[in-house]
Design a protein around this motif. Structure first.
Motif, mmCIF file in Angstrom:
data_model
loop_
_atom_site.group_PDB
_atom_site.id
_atom_site.type_symbol
_atom_site.label_atom_id
_atom_site.label_comp_id
_atom_site.label_asym_id
_atom_site.label_seq_id
_atom_site.Cartn_x
_atom_site.Cartn_y
_atom_site.Cartn_z
ATOM 1 N N GLN A 151 -20.485 -11.906 -22.473
ATOM 2 C CA GLN A 151 -19.202 -12.128 -23.145
ATOM 3 C C GLN A 151 -18.860 -13.613 -23.207
ATOM 4 O OE1 GLN A 151 -16.354 -9.715 -21.039
ATOM 5 N NE2 GLN A 151 -17.277 -7.781 -21.713
ATOM 6 N N GLY B 85 -10.934 -5.272 -30.433
ATOM 7 C CA GLY B 85 -11.663 -4.189 -29.786
ATOM 8 C C GLY B 85 -10.821 -2.965 -29.506
ATOM 9 N N LEU C 44 -12.943 -0.641 -37.991
ATOM 10 C CA LEU C 44 -13.366 -1.984 -38.377
ATOM 11 C C LEU C 44 -13.418 -2.040 -39.902
ATOM 12 C CD1 LEU C 44 -14.788 -4.755 -37.628
ATOM 13 C CD2 LEU C 44 -16.942 -3.483 -37.752
ATOM 14 N N MET D 39 -15.018 1.499 -34.736
ATOM 15 C CA MET D 39 -15.153 0.298 -33.918
ATOM 16 C C MET D 39 -16.156 0.532 -32.801
ATOM 17 S SD MET D 39 -14.390 -2.817 -33.293
ATOM 18 C CE MET D 39 -13.003 -3.096 -34.419
ATOM 19 N N ASN D 40 -17.294 -0.115 -32.878
ATOM 20 C CA ASN D 40 -18.281 -0.097 -31.806
ATOM 21 C C ASN D 40 -19.182 -1.312 -31.953
ATOM 22 O OD1 ASN D 40 -20.397 0.579 -33.699
ATOM 23 N ND2 ASN D 40 -19.769 2.734 -33.571
ATOM 24 N N LEU D 41 -20.039 -1.529 -30.969
ATOM 25 C CA LEU D 41 -20.879 -2.732 -30.959
ATOM 26 C C LEU D 41 -21.811 -2.792 -32.163
ATOM 27 C CD1 LEU D 41 -21.809 -3.021 -27.167
ATOM 28 C CD2 LEU D 41 -20.395 -4.596 -28.513
ATOM 29 N N LEU E 139 -19.867 -3.701 -35.296
ATOM 30 C CA LEU E 139 -19.434 -5.097 -35.200
ATOM 31 C C LEU E 139 -20.584 -6.050 -35.517
ATOM 32 C CD1 LEU E 139 -17.080 -5.360 -32.077
ATOM 33 C CD2 LEU E 139 -16.616 -6.281 -34.354
ATOM 34 N N SER F 194 -20.649 -9.991 -30.540
ATOM 35 C CA SER F 194 -20.163 -8.622 -30.769
ATOM 36 C C SER F 194 -19.591 -8.031 -29.479
ATOM 37 C CB SER F 194 -21.293 -7.736 -31.301
ATOM 38 O OG SER F 194 -21.816 -8.255 -32.514
ATOM 39 N N ALA F 195 -20.286 -8.257 -28.354
ATOM 40 C CA ALA F 195 -19.805 -7.750 -27.066
ATOM 41 C C ALA F 195 -18.473 -8.384 -26.677
ATOM 42 C CB ALA F 195 -20.851 -7.991 -25.985
ATOM 43 N N GLU G 156 -15.717 -6.958 -28.948
ATOM 44 C CA GLU G 156 -15.426 -5.567 -28.586
ATOM 45 C C GLU G 156 -14.593 -5.486 -27.297
ATOM 46 O OE1 GLU G 156 -15.831 -1.601 -26.959
ATOM 47 O OE2 GLU G 156 -16.660 -3.443 -26.060
ATOM 48 N N SER G 157 -14.683 -6.514 -26.444
ATOM 49 C CA SER G 157 -13.935 -6.504 -25.169
ATOM 50 C C SER G 157 -12.481 -6.925 -25.346
ATOM 51 C CB SER G 157 -14.622 -7.441 -24.165
ATOM 52 O OG SER G 157 -14.400 -8.814 -24.505
ATOM 53 N N LYS H 142 -9.051 -6.338 -26.031
ATOM 54 C CA LYS H 142 -8.198 -5.165 -26.167
ATOM 55 C C LYS H 142 -6.815 -5.416 -25.590
ATOM 56 C CE LYS H 142 -12.208 -2.113 -25.894
ATOM 57 N NZ LYS H 142 -12.885 -1.011 -25.217
#
Length: 310
Positions: free
Chosen positions: A220, A255, A260, A267-269, A272, A303-304, A307-308, A310
């Protein structure tokens, strides 16, 4: 990649979850039934007049075929105008205000624009059983804001602010859509309305005001570095990281969104990464450039990190 076209349930005014949708449905059903009754009545009069003596046909035609429908339609017009005016009636001075700006092809959302100006994108959060004023704008072409389960539609016109009052009556997630052809990806310009309890809505606004979640893993942290160095900050804001980007959606809590690409992809890796690498394939005509020059590890890292958030 997985589409989310059916993720938010049926996009229909028959599953009403708002005052505007309920009144519109009642008006539609009422006018349909009365219209059919008028049609049957007028046809019956026509048949009766045709079969009666010639001397009485004129009165039946004038009275039953002209005067009666005109009087009935006049009453229906007054009733429908009254109901539609009640649907769009303004809110009180303490009611929430949300500003929604349509872009090709996404939605910029600002809660409390006159005070805190808390920015989000492609997702509108409403408190249940509370009238909310939506200020509707467009940044480029004519769009049309429509959440059929909650309220009617209203155009978003460049250079003009239109206001729509909505009152959601059920908690849950509801799908909205741009209802005016606005370009190549018009069918791919959806959004989600999330209706929360009053307490949950206040908690959401507090989270929206906070800085984005810190990067905690090495991947990240690398993703945040890629975001800062690859040019993403020219268009996107992430609160507490880079706050100058205004051309694209705010990504501070990207995220946490269910979808998306303005309601089109889960919405997922994987989605993304696909979006960042080749946005033109997932949404033709989108203004964002593709970042297919990123290496595989860097693409997975950014992407990770996103996605984190939030």
């Amino acid at each position: 990649m997985t589409s989310t076209l059916d993720q938010f349930g049926s996009q229909t005014s028959y599953a009403e979850a708002g005052v505007g949708a309920a009144r519109t449905l009642a008006l539609t059903n009422g006018m349909t039934i009365i219209g059919l009754a008028i049609f049957v009545f007028v046809m019956a009069i026509a048949v009766y007049a045709w079969r009666s003596k010639a001397g009485g046909r004129g009165w039946w035609i004038v009275g039953g075929g002209i005067l009666f429908p005109l009087a009935t339609l006049l009453v229906l017009t007054v009733v429908s105008a009254t109901i539609l005016r009640a649907i769009t009636a303004g809110t009180g001075p303490d009611s929430p205000v949300i500003e929604v700006t349509g872009h090709q092809y996404w939605w910029d959302v600002v809660h409390d624009p006159d005070n805190r100006a808390l920015r989000d994108a492609n997702e509108i959060i409403l408190p249940v059983d509370t009238p909310v004023t939506l200020r509707l704008l467009s940044d480029d072409v004519i769009h049309s804001f429509w959440v059929p389960s909650i309220s009617g539609k209203m155009d978003m016109i460049p250079g003009r602010i239109n206001e729509l009052t909505v009152t959601a009556t059920k908690e849950g997630r509801f799908r909205g859509q741009c209802a005016e052809f606005c370009g190549l990806s018009h069918p791919l310009m959806a959004f989600e309305v999330v209706v929360l309890s009053a307490d949950a809505y206040d908690d959401y606004l507090e989270r929206l005001e906070d800085s984005a979640r810190d990067a905690v893993t090495p991947q990240q942290r690398r993703g945040m570095e890629v975001f800062l160095t690859a040019g993403c900050t020219a268009c996107h804001t992430v609160r507490g990281v880079s706050e100058n980007g205004r051309l694209g959606p705010d990504l501070s809590r990207v995220g946490a969104r269910a979808s998306l690409g303005a309601g089109m992809w889960r919405m997922n890796l994987g989605n993304l990464a696909g979006w960042i690498a080749d946005v033109g394939d997932m949404k033709p005509g989108a203004q964002m450039p593709s970042y297919n020059h990123l290496s595989g590890p860097d693409l997975r890292a950014v992407s990770a990190w996103l996605e984190s958030l939030k």
